[in-house]
Design an enzyme around this catalytic site. Sequence first.
Site, short mmCIF file in Angstrom:
data_model
loop_
_atom_site.label_atom_id
_atom_site.label_comp_id
_atom_site.label_asym_id
_atom_site.label_seq_id
_atom_site.Cartn_x
_atom_site.Cartn_y
_atom_site.Cartn_z
N ALA A 36 0.80 -0.97 -0.06
CA ALA A 36 -0.02 -0.08 0.14
C ALA A 36 0.98 1.12 0.07
O ALA A 36 0.49 2.22 -0.75
CB ALA A 36 -0.80 0.14 1.14
N TYR A 37 1.95 1.06 0.78
CA TYR A 37 2.73 2.39 0.78
C TYR A 37 3.30 2.70 -0.67
O TYR A 37 3.53 3.83 -1.18
CB TYR A 37 3.94 2.20 1.63
CG TYR A 37 4.83 3.41 2.16
CD1 TYR A 37 4.58 4.42 2.93
CD2 TYR A 37 6.16 3.24 1.20
CE1 TYR A 37 5.38 5.45 2.93
CE2 TYR A 37 6.77 4.36 1.42
CZ TYR A 37 6.45 5.56 2.31
OH TYR A 37 7.32 6.56 2.32
N SER A 38 3.87 1.56 -1.09
CA SER A 38 4.52 1.60 -2.69
C SER A 38 3.58 2.24 -3.48
O SER A 38 3.71 2.95 -4.26
CB SER A 38 5.08 0.45 -2.81
OG SER A 38 5.59 0.46 -4.18
#
Length: 249
Positions: free
Chosen positions: A152-154
């Site tokens: 999700a961060y990426s």
Amino acid sequence: MNAHFDYRGKVVVVTGGVSGIGAATSLAFQAAGARVIACGLTPAELDRAKTDPQFAAAQIESLDVTDDAAVKALIERVGQQHGQIDVVVNCAGMIARDAEHDPAMFAKVIDVNLNGGMRMSAAARPWLKASGGSVIFIASVMSYFGGPKQPAYSASKGGVKNLVMSLATAYAADGIRVNAVAPGWVVTELSRGARENPERNAQIMGRIPIGRWADTAEIADPILFLCSSAARYITGSTLLVDGGYCSVG
């Protein structure tokens, strides 16, 4: 004071502005003469900022960037209070690593890191149009590659890079510039786990040509540059501030 970096008379809103990169950014704008509205989320970080002498000249505000009504209310209140908004820095962010494989957590990270910046930018657009202002997003080296432990961060940071290009073209006719910085490995609370893991830290250090982690001030300074008249012909760009990390094959 360098004329390009004289922010006296300017009003700057920084989300995530009382910790990590956001705090360094708030303090850098404050030192350059700006009236800074530093936003935070948790009571602990807000209380810390309110009692920190470094933030004595800043206006500390509570803000959840996933709350559309709260975002609009804050922007309108700040704009009315100060008569203008010149810069919005979208620095609020989160990472949950392995937990991001759960769809609910994936959605939460996206909502904070990507949607939150869009909410702030859309709400502030009329004020920024009036001032000929700037929007800054915080991207990441992970805007350029994936991460098996932090999908999700990426994904959110890849989205930030493309959102910056989209808003730059959409807002250009309003005289608003939109850019991002993409930090590499920075000494913050979010990176503590990697820094304190000897094996992971060695992997990271082995790939950074400059040979060290960044200090938060080394991310804040490029943000001030991108919002300044020295960068008046720059919009839609994501500036890597990574010590050369992404240059290594």
